[in-house]
Design a protein around this motif. Structure first.
Motif, mmCIF file in Angstrom:
data_model
loop_
_atom_site.group_PDB
_atom_site.id
_atom_site.type_symbol
_atom_site.label_atom_id
_atom_site.label_comp_id
_atom_site.label_asym_id
_atom_site.label_seq_id
_atom_site.Cartn_x
_atom_site.Cartn_y
_atom_site.Cartn_z
ATOM 1 N N VAL A 53 0.910 -0.994 -0.257
ATOM 2 C CA VAL A 53 0.015 0.090 -0.057
ATOM 3 C C VAL A 53 0.698 0.995 -0.300
ATOM 4 C CG1 VAL A 53 -1.752 1.680 0.926
ATOM 5 C CG2 VAL A 53 -1.889 -1.388 0.736
ATOM 6 N N VAL A 54 2.126 1.451 0.360
ATOM 7 C CA VAL A 54 2.543 2.447 1.164
ATOM 8 C C VAL A 54 3.426 2.175 -0.587
ATOM 9 C CG1 VAL A 54 4.693 3.307 2.161
ATOM 10 C CG2 VAL A 54 3.189 2.165 4.055
ATOM 11 N N LEU A 55 4.103 1.255 -0.820
ATOM 12 C CA LEU A 55 4.977 1.691 -2.028
ATOM 13 C C LEU A 55 3.734 2.314 -3.381
ATOM 14 C CD1 LEU A 55 6.840 -1.441 -2.837
ATOM 15 C CD2 LEU A 55 7.330 0.488 -2.357
ATOM 16 N N TYR A 56 2.136 1.643 -2.930
ATOM 17 C CA TYR A 56 1.977 1.864 -4.517
ATOM 18 C C TYR A 56 0.862 3.590 -4.438
ATOM 19 C CZ TYR A 56 -2.839 2.633 -6.757
ATOM 20 O OH TYR A 56 -3.689 3.115 -8.026
ATOM 21 N N VAL A 57 0.757 4.136 -2.885
ATOM 22 C CA VAL A 57 0.949 5.528 -2.554
ATOM 23 C C VAL A 57 2.195 6.438 -2.827
ATOM 24 C CG1 VAL A 57 0.938 7.189 -1.317
ATOM 25 C CG2 VAL A 57 -0.885 5.532 -0.682
ATOM 26 N N PHE A 59 4.235 5.693 -5.694
ATOM 27 C CA PHE A 59 4.253 5.597 -7.448
ATOM 28 C C PHE A 59 3.011 6.495 -7.355
ATOM 29 C CE2 PHE A 59 6.119 0.815 -6.979
ATOM 30 C CZ PHE A 59 6.683 1.525 -6.998
ATOM 31 N N VAL A 60 2.180 6.485 -7.044
ATOM 32 C CA VAL A 60 1.302 7.836 -6.619
ATOM 33 C C VAL A 60 1.844 8.876 -7.786
ATOM 34 C CG1 VAL A 60 -1.779 8.669 -7.140
ATOM 35 C CG2 VAL A 60 -0.793 5.640 -7.106
ATOM 36 N N LEU A 61 2.608 9.821 -6.478
ATOM 37 C CA LEU A 61 2.995 10.671 -5.482
ATOM 38 C C LEU A 61 4.103 10.877 -6.839
ATOM 39 C CD1 LEU A 61 2.925 13.058 -3.771
ATOM 40 C CD2 LEU A 61 4.935 11.627 -2.060
ATOM 41 N N PHE A 62 4.415 9.481 -7.112
ATOM 42 C CA PHE A 62 5.575 9.790 -8.491
ATOM 43 C C PHE A 62 5.255 10.103 -9.447
ATOM 44 C CE2 PHE A 62 9.466 8.271 -11.064
ATOM 45 C CZ PHE A 62 10.458 9.447 -10.773
ATOM 46 N N ARG A 63 4.697 9.731 -9.553
ATOM 47 C CA ARG A 63 3.609 10.073 -11.370
ATOM 48 C C ARG A 63 3.200 11.809 -11.383
ATOM 49 N NH1 ARG A 63 2.390 6.401 -15.440
ATOM 50 N NH2 ARG A 63 2.074 7.992 -15.843
ATOM 51 N N ARG A 64 2.685 12.258 -9.875
ATOM 52 C CA ARG A 64 2.934 13.346 -10.415
ATOM 53 C C ARG A 64 3.936 14.357 -10.538
ATOM 54 N NH1 ARG A 64 -2.816 14.266 -8.305
ATOM 55 N NH2 ARG A 64 -3.725 12.838 -6.800
ATOM 56 N N ASP A 66 6.386 13.073 -12.513
ATOM 57 C CA ASP A 66 7.021 12.960 -13.283
ATOM 58 C C ASP A 66 5.977 11.815 -14.016
ATOM 59 O OD1 ASP A 66 8.605 11.963 -15.551
ATOM 60 O OD2 ASP A 66 9.799 10.408 -14.220
ATOM 61 N N PRO A 67 4.713 12.746 -14.855
ATOM 62 C CA PRO A 67 3.733 11.741 -15.568
ATOM 63 C C PRO A 67 4.571 11.046 -17.073
ATOM 64 C CG PRO A 67 3.760 14.696 -15.732
ATOM 65 C CD PRO A 67 5.124 14.123 -15.652
ATOM 66 N N SER A 68 5.531 10.808 -17.034
ATOM 67 C CA SER A 68 6.099 9.995 -18.394
ATOM 68 C C SER A 68 6.029 8.147 -18.267
ATOM 69 C CB SER A 68 7.859 10.109 -18.957
ATOM 70 O OG SER A 68 8.333 9.236 -17.578
ATOM 71 N N PRO A 69 5.309 7.550 -19.588
ATOM 72 C CA PRO A 69 4.529 6.266 -19.312
ATOM 73 C C PRO A 69 5.068 4.981 -18.199
ATOM 74 C CG PRO A 69 4.340 7.408 -21.419
ATOM 75 C CD PRO A 69 5.477 8.288 -20.737
ATOM 76 N N TYR A 70 6.531 5.436 -18.234
ATOM 77 C CA TYR A 70 7.245 4.333 -17.567
ATOM 78 C C TYR A 70 7.526 4.933 -16.512
ATOM 79 C CZ TYR A 70 5.773 1.564 -21.246
ATOM 80 O OH TYR A 70 5.211 1.062 -22.923
ATOM 81 N N ALA A 71 7.207 6.002 -15.853
ATOM 82 C CA ALA A 71 7.975 6.529 -14.863
ATOM 83 C C ALA A 71 8.219 5.761 -13.488
ATOM 84 C CB ALA A 71 7.137 7.710 -14.628
ATOM 85 N N ALA A 72 7.079 4.965 -13.440
ATOM 86 C CA ALA A 72 6.535 3.924 -11.973
ATOM 87 C C ALA A 72 8.030 2.981 -11.976
ATOM 88 C CB ALA A 72 5.310 3.814 -12.127
ATOM 89 N N VAL A 73 8.164 2.674 -13.241
ATOM 90 C CA VAL A 73 8.407 1.090 -14.123
ATOM 91 C C VAL A 73 9.879 1.411 -13.347
ATOM 92 C CG1 VAL A 73 9.954 -0.115 -15.043
ATOM 93 C CG2 VAL A 73 6.936 0.168 -15.249
ATOM 94 N N ARG A 74 10.978 2.921 -13.970
ATOM 95 C CA ARG A 74 12.153 3.193 -13.679
ATOM 96 C C ARG A 74 12.193 3.595 -12.257
ATOM 97 N NH1 ARG A 74 11.785 7.974 -16.461
ATOM 98 N NH2 ARG A 74 11.860 9.376 -15.203
ATOM 99 N N LEU A 75 10.921 3.714 -11.555
ATOM 100 C CA LEU A 75 11.369 3.757 -10.149
ATOM 101 C C LEU A 75 11.860 3.021 -9.150
ATOM 102 C CD1 LEU A 75 11.452 5.601 -7.283
ATOM 103 C CD2 LEU A 75 9.089 5.376 -7.309
ATOM 104 N N PRO A 133 -2.954 3.957 -14.938
ATOM 105 C CA PRO A 133 -2.559 4.921 -14.926
ATOM 106 C C PRO A 133 -2.422 4.373 -12.792
ATOM 107 C CG PRO A 133 -3.759 5.963 -15.589
ATOM 108 C CD PRO A 133 -4.502 4.531 -15.602
ATOM 109 N N PHE A 134 -0.859 5.161 -12.617
ATOM 110 C CA PHE A 134 -0.714 5.317 -11.845
ATOM 111 C C PHE A 134 -1.160 7.307 -11.512
ATOM 112 C CE2 PHE A 134 1.425 2.007 -8.954
ATOM 113 C CZ PHE A 134 1.903 1.080 -9.948
#
Length: 134
Positions: A53-57, A59-64, A66-75, A133-134
């Motif tokens: 749950v914390v990781l999902y949050v 990733f959501v925060l990170f996408r705000r 960096d909105p690039s398509p694979y930002a969460a994968v890079r993180l 999308p995250f």
């Protein structure tokens, strides 16, 4: 080669690692139980669900930022690499970082850590595959 996005990814990676490490420095003796206990699985799974749950949050925060398509994968990839490297030194110097943990609790931390890094890598991959999308 070093870009603003990579700098942001590294910053988030270190912050996630620092947050997890500080959590276990302060609360480890309370939440880590011996893996040799018969009822190890329920608290372990609860801890991993909370980690997910914390990781999902995160990733959501990170996408705000960096909105690039694979930002969460890079993180997920960079964060796992950074965290594993830093955790090597933390476990190596367990007397400094985890002085309050028994050897059994330290083993429980390492078990949690291995599973958590799997989540760190898989959560963004599963989300991209599903198209959510995250």
């Amino acid at each position: 080669m070093f870009s603003e996005k990579m700098g942001l990814t590294l910053l988030f990676s270190v912050l996630v690692w620092l947050g997890a490490t500080l959590f276990f420095v302060f609360f480890g003796p309370l939440v880590l139980v011996s893996p040799y206990r018969q009822n190890f699985l329920p608290p372990f799974l609860l801890l991993e669900v909370a980690t997910g749950v914390v990781l999902y949050v995160v990733f959501v925060l990170f996408r705000r930022f960096d909105p690039s398509p694979y930002a969460a994968v890079r993180l997920g990839v960079v964060g796992s690499a950074v965290g594993l490297i830093l955790d090597t030194f933390v476990i190596w110097n367990k007397g400094v970082f985890f002085a309050g943990l028994s050897d059994e609790q330290l083993l429980a931390f390492v078990i949690w850590m291995a599973f958590a890094y799997g989540l760190y890598l898989l959560l963004p991959l599963l989300t991209v595959k599903k198209g959510t999308p995250f």
